[in-house]
Design a protein around this motif. Structure first.
Motif, mmCIF file in Angstrom:
data_model
loop_
_atom_site.group_PDB
_atom_site.id
_atom_site.type_symbol
_atom_site.label_atom_id
_atom_site.label_comp_id
_atom_site.label_asym_id
_atom_site.label_seq_id
_atom_site.Cartn_x
_atom_site.Cartn_y
_atom_site.Cartn_z
ATOM 1 N N LEU A 113 0.831 -1.216 0.000
ATOM 2 C CA LEU A 113 0.000 0.000 0.000
ATOM 3 C C LEU A 113 0.861 1.259 0.000
ATOM 4 C CD1 LEU A 113 -2.899 -1.007 2.437
ATOM 5 C CD2 LEU A 113 -3.113 -0.441 0.013
ATOM 6 N N THR A 114 1.985 1.228 0.734
ATOM 7 C CA THR A 114 2.891 2.378 0.783
ATOM 8 C C THR A 114 3.459 2.653 -0.608
ATOM 9 O OG1 THR A 114 3.456 1.896 3.076
ATOM 10 C CG2 THR A 114 5.021 3.262 1.840
ATOM 11 N N LYS B 54 11.390 8.952 -3.887
ATOM 12 C CA LYS B 54 12.124 8.525 -2.705
ATOM 13 C C LYS B 54 11.579 9.240 -1.486
ATOM 14 C CE LYS B 54 16.397 6.907 -4.634
ATOM 15 N NZ LYS B 54 17.837 7.016 -4.773
ATOM 16 N N ALA B 55 11.645 8.599 -0.360
ATOM 17 C CA ALA B 55 11.228 9.275 0.861
ATOM 18 C C ALA B 55 12.012 8.699 2.030
ATOM 19 C CB ALA B 55 9.733 9.088 1.089
ATOM 20 N N THR C 100 6.814 4.777 -3.034
ATOM 21 C CA THR C 100 8.043 4.587 -2.266
ATOM 22 C C THR C 100 8.176 3.135 -1.832
ATOM 23 O OG1 THR C 100 7.740 6.821 -1.413
ATOM 24 C CG2 THR C 100 9.311 5.416 -0.248
ATOM 25 N N ASN C 101 9.362 2.573 -2.024
ATOM 26 C CA ASN C 101 9.615 1.208 -1.559
ATOM 27 C C ASN C 101 10.139 1.220 -0.130
ATOM 28 O OD1 ASN C 101 8.934 -0.020 -4.034
ATOM 29 N ND2 ASN C 101 10.934 0.514 -4.865
ATOM 30 N N VAL C 102 9.463 0.529 0.771
ATOM 31 C CA VAL C 102 9.986 0.358 2.128
ATOM 32 C C VAL C 102 10.175 -1.133 2.396
ATOM 33 C CG1 VAL C 102 9.049 2.497 3.085
ATOM 34 C CG2 VAL C 102 7.650 0.420 3.109
ATOM 35 N N ASN D 74 5.552 15.604 6.736
ATOM 36 C CA ASN D 74 6.628 16.487 6.252
ATOM 37 C C ASN D 74 7.550 15.765 5.253
ATOM 38 O OD1 ASN D 74 5.659 18.128 8.357
ATOM 39 N ND2 ASN D 74 7.161 17.258 9.787
ATOM 40 N N ASP D 75 6.994 15.129 4.270
ATOM 41 C CA ASP D 75 7.757 14.393 3.254
ATOM 42 C C ASP D 75 8.476 13.167 3.810
ATOM 43 O OD1 ASP D 75 6.984 15.957 1.160
ATOM 44 O OD2 ASP D 75 8.647 17.364 1.391
#
Lengths: 429, 429
Positions: free
Chosen positions: A209-210, A336-337, A216-218, A256-257
């Motif tokens: 879901l992210t 990216k994050a 963004t890949n986590v 905040n990003d």
């Protein structure tokens, strides 16, 4: 009408559902796609175990290569599960120019970005709607309907087993152990329930879901994950008496990003939509800057709901074949994050402690909270045997860093024992 | 990057939101579509009223033809509202080969099938996601994710104004008149609220949902429509004390290949997901044979949610232009269906009557129910002034024909006055 040949890897519960829908709705599917979809070959472990399928004129084989290397097959449906060797099979299918539809959450959560790149390089579709919240079309909805919006928060109940167990604990006052046993007897929990009750399964879904919400890949190690196996029935009932229902909630928030992704038991106000999600159902709330909060609710698993999502993906792939538009990634959005720091993540918390029932103890707890600059909306002594008292506090909004300070201080105080600390969800207006 | 030029008809609340999203998310939209989307011309009533738009380099005109006949414009966004002359503008745009995105529910519900045909004949897209449940992407979800499933029932809260009024009546015990006045003061209801409170607006949305769910065109006169303007605060509180929340629910059900489409106040069990839908929010439940019940919840109206749905449609149209796949109907699914007879439509009902508080009266009511072969789960005398009593019964599942018989019999009984009869929703497991 031209036909498109489909091969399958696996014929378990979901696979059987896919076969059933493809047979029963062949006419409607043809009307939508302009093609006759034909399942021609299925790789299974024991060919002899599926005589009814052989009767349909479908070739059964115990050799996956017979499917992966069949030049007539354009779409491979993977419903065998597992990460290895399944990953290699999918890679082989993609490299052979086939489009792949899978319901394999573990694989996509762990190796998704690698597979997506291979699909793209081979101009093949790789779709996996069924991997998150079975029957709820949440991934395609995020892609299509939040394209121009900025998603700020995704949260939800994404594991049916734990929601079933918690529903029983809330409704019947059962202990965790008793509710788990009953869930196992009814087939809602596996004999080894670790992945579900420890929150790992929910965490995999939050990873996917992210990816869709923020591009963004986590990794699993980026998440804060807590399961339901340590929940005390006392806290469930205490929360209930205060107007809350305890749910295992996955949350992925952009602050905040920065991203904060977690899975943990959470107190949900009773008039919040998530509080009404019963038993094995799932629900996902998406908050967009423009749209506001939307929720998608439905069966999180089960043969037919999951199979329907797989077939929706097969139809989407077929449309792309017809239109000549294969190979665009399911979700093309990439950025990216960094992860949010505990000082950036704010919530209200439910904190339960045990302490000797003697004068001065409550003052100690109040001092700890005050030193962490934490004000509380309520403090309740919930039970005492004359010697030991149980005290519950609900804080105002504090940072996760403040919560960590409070927990550290409680740990250092020999006479106060922390029994539980859970996030409290804000009411949905 | 190639650009695609967009013209707009109207620049009210939703139009302003569309402009804002298109400006602020230009980069993300370009990344998704591969095209730069440019709003070049907007037709408004008073050009001088929008100096800030002129400053953006967008041409304002008070002549709709300047937009409709501009050969550079490929997509026309209609956000002016109304059925006439808007319908003719859309037809002209389609005949000029332009793709049309509209949020115009009244127009689509009344003239949709005609417009769809013209769009198809001209190989143009006609999208209208924003016309039903503003920020909830329900139409595209039905098209994409229930393609291979058989939808059996669609029900929901599809009018924000009436849900706001009912929420106030339930929470604050307000009368209908007081709640309407407060809604008008806060801008949640129009000064002439007829279309909302009489259920007409909800009926239009159910017409569109019926088209998407079953591929069947129904007319307003095919629907059974009852608004909230006759609801007595007493019944709201009575329902509350019995564990129900009164909601205005639209329902479109397929019963033995026949359709039953209705809008009416309904008693919803408090632990049902629809009961938690507060204020101006909307929610739609879709029940599919394979998927089971799913629910989609979100803001039903409002500037930004509605604008986001319009922009999602603009993006979908742009993708089709890029792929060369324009002109497929939004929902290509077509079939004929007859309407269900009252003897086929079953539900439990809440029936409230007033009668003299003298012996024998309750027997009369019981006789009427018995003669209609209706058993009840509860009968409660809710209030009496010594002379007149109010009695409420909740029936087991009966047919609409049986309900009609009961109402006819009560009408013929001079001493018993029917005060209310509302459907009671089954609990969601």
């Amino acid at each position: 009408m031209e036909s498109i040949k489909v091969g399958m890897l696996g014929l378990g519960t979901v696979g059987g559902g896919v076969l059933k829908i493809m047979q029963e709705h062949q006419e409607k599917i043809s009307a939508i796609t302009g093609r006759r979809l034909e399942i021609t070959k299925i790789a299974v472990r024991h060919v002899a175990a599926h005589p009814e399928v052989a009767e349909l004129g479908i070739e059964l084989t115990d050799d996956v290569n017979a499917v992966l290397n069949d030049p007539d097959i354009q779409i491979v449906v993977e419903v065998m599960g597992g990460v290895d060797p399944t990953k290699d099979y999918i890679i082989q299918a993609l490299k052979n120019g086939k489009h792949v539809v899978t319901a394999n959450k573990d694989l996509i959560a762990q190796r998704g970005s690698e597979l997506v790149k291979i699909a793209q390089a081979n101009h093949s579709d790789l779709f996996y709607e069924a991997s998150v919240a079975g029957g709820i079309p949440i991934l395609r909805t995020i892609v299509n309907s939040f394209a121009a919006d900025q998603i700020e928060d995704v949260k939800g109940i994404v594991n049916g087993t734990t929601n079933y167990i918690l529903t029983q604990m809330v409704a019947k006052g059962m202990t965790y152990e008793a509710a788990l046993k009953s869930a196992q007897e009814l087939g809602f929990a596996e004999s080894d329930p670790t992945n579900d009750v420890k929150g790992i399964d929910a965490a995999y879904k939050m990873i996917i879901l992210t990816q869709f919400a923020y591009g963004t890949n986590v990794k699993l190690s980026d998440l804060s994950v807590e399961g339901i196996d340590k929940i005390d029935a006392v806290d469930i009932q205490q929360a209930k008496s205060m107007g809350y229902t305890v749910k295992l909630v996955g949350e992925s928030a952009e602050i905040n990003d920065h991203l904060a992704v977690s899975v943990a038991p959470v107190l949900v106000p009773n008039d919040h939509p998530l509080a009404t999600i019963q038993n094995e159902n799932n629900a996902v709330l998406v908050k967009g800057a423009a749209v506001g909060t939307t929720m998608f609710y439905g069966p999180g698993a089960g043969k037919m709901p999951t199979a329907n999502s797989v077939v929706s993906d097969i139809i989407a792939t077929t449309k792309n074949i017809v239109l000549g538009t294969s190979g665009n990634t399911f979700n093309g959005y990439r950025q990216k994050a960094a992860l949010a720091k505990p000082s950036e993540i704010f919530s209200s918390y439910y904190i339960a402690v045990k302490m000797p029932d003697i004068p001065g103890q409550l003052l100690k707890l109040t001092q700890i909270l005050t030193e962490a600059q934490t004000s509380v909306s309520q403090v309740v002594q919930t039970e005492t045997d004359g010697k030991e008292a149980r005290v519950v506090a609900i804080t105002h909004n504090i940072s996760l860093a403040q919560l960590h300070t409070i927990i550290d201080q409680i740990d250092q105080e020999a006479s106060i024992e922390l029994k539980a600390s859970y996030k409290v969800l804000e009411a949905q207006k």
